[in-house]
Design an enzyme around this catalytic site. Structure first.
Site, PDB file in Angstrom:
ATOM      1  N   GLU A  66     -15.978 -47.797   7.088  1.00 43.54           N
ATOM      2  CA  GLU A  66     -16.107 -49.110   7.641  1.00 43.54           C
ATOM      3  C   GLU A  66     -17.435 -50.049   7.658  1.00 43.54           C
ATOM      4  OE1 GLU A  66     -12.768 -46.815   9.612  1.00 43.54           O
ATOM      5  OE2 GLU A  66     -14.771 -46.451   9.093  1.00 43.54           O
ATOM      6  N   PHE A 128      -6.410 -41.549  22.867  1.00 45.15           N
ATOM      7  CA  PHE A 128      -6.501 -41.391  21.439  1.00 45.15           C
ATOM      8  C   PHE A 128      -7.426 -42.380  20.516  1.00 45.15           C
ATOM      9  CE2 PHE A 128      -5.446 -40.850  16.798  1.00 45.15           C
ATOM     10  CZ  PHE A 128      -6.556 -39.512  16.428  1.00 45.15           C
ATOM     11  N   GLN A 129      -8.556 -42.287  20.292  1.00 46.73           N
ATOM     12  CA  GLN A 129      -9.160 -43.289  19.400  1.00 46.73           C
ATOM     13  C   GLN A 129      -9.604 -44.477  20.194  1.00 46.73           C
ATOM     14  OE1 GLN A 129      -7.465 -43.742  15.432  1.00 46.73           O
ATOM     15  NE2 GLN A 129      -8.792 -42.104  14.592  1.00 46.73           N
ATOM     16  N   LYS A 178      -2.806 -52.588  20.516  1.00 39.22           N
ATOM     17  CA  LYS A 178      -1.535 -52.567  19.744  1.00 39.22           C
ATOM     18  C   LYS A 178      -0.318 -53.233  20.234  1.00 39.22           C
ATOM     19  CE  LYS A 178       0.444 -48.703  16.780  1.00 39.22           C
ATOM     20  NZ  LYS A 178       0.444 -47.444  16.357  1.00 39.22           N
ATOM     21  N   MET A 497     -40.860 -46.038   0.731  1.00 37.48           N
ATOM     22  CA  MET A 497     -41.594 -46.799   1.915  1.00 37.48           C
ATOM     23  C   MET A 497     -42.086 -45.783   2.815  1.00 37.48           C
ATOM     24  SD  MET A 497     -42.944 -49.882   2.059  1.00 37.48           S
ATOM     25  CE  MET A 497     -42.018 -51.161   1.490  1.00 37.48           C
TER      26      MET A 497
END
Length: 601
Positions: A66, A128-129, A178, A497
């Protein structure tokens, strides 16, 4: 009782079409002109993915992480001027996207990020999630929403695009449970959608302040135009107006890292990038100017250096679309709130109206001084006939891509600064890099987004061996969608760097900055199904670069460069613009000591 906006809309004209929440999302994207979006499916967003299955006008790009989706959307947005769109699931899908969302906020990139959420009745139950996406993203978005009613969805979606793209651009998150995606509601288009916020950014500058600013510039002996990403965000027209204004005033032009390309690098008035690793002449001119005109720049700390010694004798005019930016870091003598393009147009008209005297004669001593600074090549490096210097690699890459339809993205580190120093940009929207957040791993997925937007262009990610590994999985995305991106890795086997700062500021204690188990990038490319190339000697570099350019497949180019090369000029921490260290001056590690007796080099 006031009717719901969706019901009012349906009653005021033709009957509104009833859709599921998921179908509303997809239809709204189409009506907003979206053609490409970047995402990764999951349970809480599957209804939207199901609706996407039936919509041929939208092309979804399946990334491998993502974070890659948000950076790809940033590259897409930065190279087109259109908003980037992201679709991810709840919980880890949303949290994985956070880095790119913050990156977009820092660099003013317009994104609309749609996240799935657990059903409304499960919110707050540690389902969940589940995560508090709105809470997590409150501080790193321009605005965010949790939509609990499907009837609100079209209004929220259309408003989100307006907020993301107007004023100071930025990311907007829309969190959709959802059950809301399954629910049905009337759909309304952008022309009938109602905003829930009184958001009307001011784009025209105050005429009185513009007149005052023009008079100050006209009387300046040592003016400078300090430009930033705001000029590019204001559109191609703003860049053209900047060129006209520079010509009218006779002032030299410099820019931030994010502003490269807004003013042509081949124009005699161009001084180069300003700041920590900026051009010698640009930094000295910023320090010694008497009138500084900041246009779409926010006085970032990498530009200003030591604040109490930043351009100490100058009057400062600050033009910005974001009212919170004006005077936030550096006091503005004249603050002008407005869009960079519109304010420049006003200033040009005011300049012509006042019929300012010819600038050339009055500014000649200033340009003479600038020419003396220019005579010293601040980007000079010691050439080699046996090993590829990173600066030389960028110089050859630039020369061999001149005249082509080229877009450059970068990772973050030394290679990023060398790219800014040695690759010259004459047009806006050709340079995509992570400026404010400095996100390692930005460049590869950003290149995916740029190539999606410009399928026939030459898109090159200039990367480092450490940075490019952070999102290397997106090579798989490039393969899947036949995107012929080129990843040009300056491989010095260090976090370059980090190693430079450890050498210069931390007594050469190289704590965990060496990449001791680098992959074979050529074999890695082949494993992905891409083309792998390697150059180890200066004599073979040009031919290998041309092979990379002419290959119509994704390419990983392992360019083995000098391992110990440092990036100069460099303004040490706590020093002013006229206290730069040049590479030619560094003959001994202990040669430069700051006021507290600490090693600088």
């Amino acid at each position: 009782m006031t009717a719901h906006p969706a019901i009012e809309a349906s009653e005021s004209g033709a009957a509104a079409e009833i859709m599921t929440g998921a179908e509303i999302v997809v239809r709204a994207l189409v009506d907003q002109g979206v053609t490409d979006l970047f995402g990764y499916p999951g349970g809480a967003v599957l209804p939207i993915y199901d609706a996407l299955f039936h919509e041929p006008r939208l092309k979804h790009v399946l990334v491998r992480h993502e974070q890659g989706a948000t950076h790809a959307a940033e590259g897409y947005a930065r190279s087109t001027g259109k908003p980037g769109v992201v679709l991810v699931t709840s919980g880890p899908g949303a949290t994985n996207a956070i880095t790119g969302i913050v990156d977009a906020l820092m660099d003013s990139i317009p994104l609309v990020v749609i996240t799935g959420q657990v059903p409304t009745h499960l919110i707050g139950t540690d389902a969940f999630q589940e995560c508090d996406t709105v809470g997590i993203t409150r501080s790193c978005t321009k605005h965010n929403y949790l939509v609990k009613n499907a009837a609100d969805l079209p209004h929220v979606l259309h408003e989100a695009f307006k907020i993301a793209t107007t004023g100071r651009p930025g990311p907007v998150v829309i969190d959709i449970p959802k059950d809301v995606q399954f629910a049905s509601a009337p759909y309304v288009g952008p022309d009938k959608a109602r905003s829930s916020h009184n958001y009307h950014p001011q784009t025209q500058g105050d005429p009185g302040r513009i007149a005052e600013a023009v008079a100050l510039i006209a009387g300046a002996q040592r003016p400078i135009l300090y430009t930033g990403g705001g000029v590019i965000n204001a559109g191609v027209g703003a860049s053209k107006l900047l060129r006209e204004f520079a010509k009218l005033t006779g002032a030299p032009v410099t820019s931030t890292l994010m502003g490269l390309g807004a003013f042509p690098a081949d124009d005699p008035a161009w001084l180069g990038m300003v700041g920590m690793h900026g051009a010698f002449e640009a930094n000295h001119a910023m320090h010694d100017c008497d009138v500084m005109v900041a246009i779409g720049a926010r006085f970032d700390d990498r530009v200003t250096g030591r604040l109490d010694a930043f351009s100490p004798g100058s009057k400062k005019i600050h033009i910005d679309i974001d009212p919170s930016s004006i005077g936030k870091v550096v006091r503005a003598d004249i603050g002008i709130l407005g869009d960079a393009g519109e304010v420049l147009e006003q200033m040009i008209a005011a300049w012509k109206k006042q019929k300012a005297p010819a600038q050339a004669a009055r500014l000649k001593p200033w340009w003479d001084q600038i020419d003396r600074w220019r005579a010293r090549n601040g980007f000079a490096y010691r050439p080699s006939s046996s090993i590829i210097k990173p600066q030389y690699a960028i110089e050859r890459l630039y020369e061999l891509t001149r005249g082509r339809d080229t877009y450059i993205t970068t990772e973050v580190g030394q290679h990023q600064m060398w790219a800014a120093q040695f690759f010259k940009f004459n047009e806006p929207n050709r340079w995509m890099t992570s400026g404010g957040l400095g996100t390692m791993g930005y460049g590869l997925p950003a290149a995916v987004g740029v190539q999606m937007a410009h399928p026939d262009a030459l898109v090159i990610d200039i990367g480092g061996d450490a940075s490019v590994q952070m999102t290397m999985q997106e090579m798989s995305t490039a393969i899947q969608y036949d995107l012929p991106i080129k990843i040009f890795i300056l491989n010095n086997e260090w976090m370059g760097m980090v190693r430079q700062w450890q050498q210069l500021l931390h007594g050469e204690r190289y704590s965990h900055s060496y990449s001791e188990s680098l992959p074979d990038f050529v074999k890695l490319a082949e494993a992905f199904g891409a083309v792998g190339l390697r150059a180890e000697h200066p004599d073979e570099l040009d031919a290998k670069i041309m092979e990379m350019i002419e290959t119509r497949r994704p390419v990983l180019f392992d360019c083995r460069v000098e391992r110990a090369e440092n990036c100069f000029p460099m303004i040490p921490s706590g020093k002013a613009h006229n206290e730069m260290i040049l590479g030619e001056e560094v003959t001994d590690i202990g040669a430069v000591i700051d006021d507290a007796g600490r090693k600088l080099v």
